[in-house]
Structures are given as structure tokens and as C-alpha cells.
Design a protein around this motif. Structure first.
Motif, PDB file in Angstrom:
ATOM      1  N   ILE A  83       0.826  -1.159   0.072  1.00 50.95           N
ATOM      2  CA  ILE A  83       0.001  -0.015   0.155  1.00 50.95           C
ATOM      3  C   ILE A  83       1.023   1.321  -0.183  1.00 50.95           C
ATOM      4  CG2 ILE A  83      -1.618   1.380   1.346  1.00 50.95           C
ATOM      5  CD1 ILE A  83      -2.922  -1.471   2.234  1.00 50.95           C
ATOM      6  N   SER A  85       3.985   1.509  -0.971  1.00 54.15           N
ATOM      7  CA  SER A  85       4.845   1.702  -2.180  1.00 54.15           C
ATOM      8  C   SER A  85       3.797   2.351  -3.557  1.00 54.15           C
ATOM      9  CB  SER A  85       5.181   0.212  -2.752  1.00 54.15           C
ATOM     10  OG  SER A  85       4.176  -0.467  -2.875  1.00 54.15           O
ATOM     11  N   LYS A  86       2.576   2.066  -3.358  1.00 53.71           N
ATOM     12  CA  LYS A  86       1.704   2.575  -4.453  1.00 53.71           C
ATOM     13  C   LYS A  86       1.320   4.107  -4.118  1.00 53.71           C
ATOM     14  CE  LYS A  86      -0.340  -1.924  -5.164  1.00 53.71           C
ATOM     15  NZ  LYS A  86      -1.603  -2.645  -5.176  1.00 53.71           N
ATOM     16  N   ASN A  87       1.090   4.378  -2.669  1.00 52.16           N
ATOM     17  CA  ASN A  87       0.691   5.653  -2.171  1.00 52.16           C
ATOM     18  C   ASN A  87       1.443   6.172  -0.920  1.00 52.16           C
ATOM     19  OD1 ASN A  87      -0.679   7.993  -1.337  1.00 52.16           O
ATOM     20  ND2 ASN A  87      -2.812   6.927  -1.386  1.00 52.16           N
ATOM     21  N   LYS A  89       1.491   8.682   0.731  1.00 54.53           N
ATOM     22  CA  LYS A  89       0.845   9.486   1.775  1.00 54.53           C
ATOM     23  C   LYS A  89       0.314   8.616   2.773  1.00 54.53           C
ATOM     24  CE  LYS A  89      -0.466  13.310  -1.580  1.00 54.53           C
ATOM     25  NZ  LYS A  89      -1.859  13.929  -2.042  1.00 54.53           N
ATOM     26  N   VAL A  90       0.016   7.510   2.517  1.00 56.32           N
ATOM     27  CA  VAL A  90      -0.602   6.532   3.628  1.00 56.32           C
ATOM     28  C   VAL A  90       0.443   6.432   4.485  1.00 56.32           C
ATOM     29  CG1 VAL A  90      -1.111   4.192   4.010  1.00 56.32           C
ATOM     30  CG2 VAL A  90      -2.125   5.446   1.962  1.00 56.32           C
TER      31      VAL A  90
END
Length: 380
Positions: A83, A85-87, A89-90
Motif C-alpha cells: 500500500i 509503495s503505491k501511495n 501519503k498512507v
């Protein structure tokens, strides 16, 4: 994979001992964090992230997350690494979440739960400071008359009231004192009541203190707004003594029958209130058996029933006293009794089953003296 799941009050969202994956996001409602049958904290802010530590640390969950109210939760069942690596901001939100928790625990650790008094048992009963059992209630309202009315009303139960005229005064008060309950007027300007309730839940002293809304009778919109925001309950203006007491005893997990039944010295005092509403009658009847058992357990064999406060002696009062005395007679308890009653018809209480030989007295002192006279008569 993300799935939205609804939970009823009391249902487990995440069980202790489970090896987790991903994390959860609170959409609505209030959750409790429980460990060793103690409520450590509450999660009630929409968008709050929880349950991520299990995967981050590679350890089983060390606490249970349970729905305190009906709640909606999004379960993100994907590796946190994937998660992030994709976003990215998380990752920032997770860091902030962990930082807030660390800050909170650093505040608690040096002084302990005995000072902050934030933990309570998972069954709802509080872990109270045994050195001071005073019930203190904070009332937040910009109307002085409201604070005075509640002060006078709660004084009948020996509860102390402190007033706060606005949000800042309430926050300042909670920085220095513990409260058994906090009452907030829903009529405060704008969303002050909702904002204040949210801010109070970040204060360790009152984290688990029930917050009750004050609304005008019939204002269903305000009541819904309060309950949706996580308020424990609401009381209505103008205040009804019995209904207000019922709410307060409930949210504070107190024994409501203590208003009528009291152990004083070596006798049980059963006081009927000025008015016997259907609620009060039902409350008394529901607690009769338990109070009689408690009396037996305490080894008390003297009973004083005080009906002198009744504005009118009607059928309901006679029924309540009669049912109580009959229960004692049916159990064949060797209990001596006296009734405090005034007026021309006071002797009629001796007509009730089980009360035939009880003394009818004008006041409490006379009732207590009647027991001494009985002992002297028996000795003679």
C-alpha cells in the motif's frame, strides 16, 4: 482488497491474539481498545486508522477492538508495504497515528492510571480512585440558570457540580480535575458541543468519562446530532428529576436504587420520593429483591420506611410499601420495622400485610427510638 463491514454494539472488530494483515479505517461509530478486561482507549474519529501494528511489528494483536456503539469499519486487507509503495501519503498518516499514540502513552506512563483514572473494566465499571468516591459532574452551558438548576438537582444525590460557560473553560477544567460525567449543552454556538466532545476524548483525564448532551424537549434533530457524534445519552430541558437521574445513573454505571435504599448505622432506610412516577415505581420494584438480599447479607434486622415526603398518599405508594413488606413477611425474616408518616391517616399503614406491628413515627429519631423501646419491652 477493501471491504466495508458493519458492527453491532458489543461485536468484536479485531480479536486479540490474531496475526494481522493490513489495517482498518473507522467510518462511523465508536470502538473500544480492550486488554486484560480493561478499556485502554476509545476510537471515535472518522478516518482513524487502527490495527496496523500487528503487521508492522510482525506480532500477534495484543488487544481486542470492540464496537462500543454500532460502527462501520473499512478493512484494508493488503500488505502495508504494498500500500505504501503505491501511495506514500498512507505512510505519513500511519506515522502520525503512531506518533499520537506514543505521545499519549508518554503522558500516562510517568504518573500511572491511578492518577489519570482513565482505565475502566470492559464490563463498563470504572476503576475508581478509592480515596475519593465523590461524584463530580461538569456542566458546560452559557446559561447560569441551567448550571444552578442542575447543581440543586444533583445535590439531592450528594453529587458535586462545576460549571463552565464555554469550550475553553471546560477544557481548562478537565486539565486539572477528574469528572464522573460531563454535560454539554447542544445549544452552544455553532458546532461547539460536537467539537468540545471530540477534544475531550484526547484528554487522558476524561478519556472514558461519559459525555451527555443537553437538549430542549422535542428537539429530535439535536438529539440525533449528539448521539451520532458519540454522546453517551441526552437529557432534556426543562429537567425532570426522575428522568435526568435515570440517565445519569445509567451513564455513570451507578446503582439507581441507592436513591431510595440506604444502609444507615444498623438499619435499612427506604425513602419514598416526593412524587412516584411510573419510572420510579418500576425502578424501586426492580431493585426490591436485591436490596432485601443485601440487607440479609449485611446482618441488618431493622427497617425504616419513610413516606413523609409524599405529596399525596395514593394507591401507588400503598402498593409499593405493601409489596416490600409482604416480601419480607413471606421470607419470614425476623425484621423489626417502623414507618415515618405524618397526617391524620398515618395509622392506616398498619393495615398493610407485614406492617401490623410496626411503629408509626413522626420523624427518623422517633423511629430509631422505637427499636430501643421494643428491646426494653422484650427484656421486661
Amino acid at each position: 482488497m477493501i471491504k466495508l463491514q458493519e458492527y453491532k454494539e458489543g461485536e468484536v472488530v479485531l480479536p486479540e491474539g490474531e496475526l494481522g494483515r493490513g489495517f482498518c479505517i473507522l467510518e462511523s461509530g465508536t470502538l473500544e481498545v480492550i486488554r486484560d478486561n480493561r478499556v485502554l482507549s476509545e476510537i471515535d474519529m472518522k478516518g482513524a486508522i487502527f490495527g496496523e501494528l500487528s503487521e508492522i511489528l510482525g506480532m500477534k494483536r495484543d488487544a481486542t477492538i470492540r464496537a462500543k456503539t454500532a460502527a462501520s469499519v473499512r478493512h484494508v486487507e493488503e500488505s502495508i508495504a504494498d500500500i505504501v509503495s503505491k501511495n506514500p501519503k498512507v505512510a505519513l498518516k500511519l506515522i502520525r497515528t503512531l506518533g499520537r499514540r506514543l505521545y499519549r502513552m508518554n503522558k500516562i506512563a510517568p504518573r500511572g492510571d491511578s492518577d489519570f483514572n482513565i482505565f475502566k473494566k470492559a464490563d463498563g465499571t470504572k476503576t475508581l480512585d478509592t480515596t475519593d468516591n465523590t461524584i463530580r459532574i461538569l456542566v458546560v452551558d452559557d446559561k447560569p440558570n441551567i448550571i444552578k438548576q442542575l447543581t440543586d438537582m444533583f445535590a439531592k444525590s450528594d453529587w458535586q457540580v462545576e460549571g463552565a460557560k464555554d469550550e475553553q473553560c471546560a477544557l481548562d477544567a478537565c486539565e486539572h480535575s477528574h469528572y464522573s460525567a460531563i454535560l454539554i449543552s447542544m445549544a452552544l454556538p455553532g458546532d461547539t458541543a460536537i467539537d468540545l466532545r471530540r477534544k475531550l476524548k484526547t484528554n487522558h483525564r476524561v478519556l472514558n468519562t461519559p459525555v451527555v448532551g443537553m437538549i430542549v424537549m422535542g428537539d429530535q434533530a439535536a438529539q440525533k446530532k449528539a448521539l451520532d457524534a458519540g454522546f453517551a445519552d441526552c437529557i432534556t430541558k426543562p429537567f425532570d428529576q426522575n428522568k435526568t437521574d435515570a440517565v445519569m445513573y445509567n451513564v455513570m454505571n451507578l446503582d439507581s436504587s441507592a436513591r431510595y435504599f440506604k444502609f444507615v448505622d444498623d438499619y435499612l432506610l427506604f425513602e419514598l420520593p416526593t412524587e412516584l412516577s411510573p419510572f420510579v415505581i418500576n425502578d424501586i420494584k426492580e431493585n426490591m429483591d436485591q436490596r432485601i438480599r443485601n440487607t440479609i447479607n449485611e446482618g441488618i434486622l431493622k427497617l425504616i420506611i419513610d413516606v413523609s415526603s409524599l405529596e399525596e398518599v395514593e394507591e401507588e405508594a400503598i402498593e409499593v410499601v405493601g409489596e416490600f413488606s409482604e416480601k419480607i413477611e413471606d421470607m419470614k425474616l425476623p425484621m423489626r420495622g417502623a414507618i415515618i408518616a405524618t397526617g391524620e391517616d398515618s395509622e392506616m399503614w398498619n393495615n398493610l400485610d407485614g406492617c401490623e406491628d410496626w411503629a408509626i413515627c413522626d420523624n427518623l429519631e422517633e423511629a430509631k427510638e422505637s427499636f430501643d423501646r421494643e428491646v426494653e419491652t422484650e427484656e421486661d
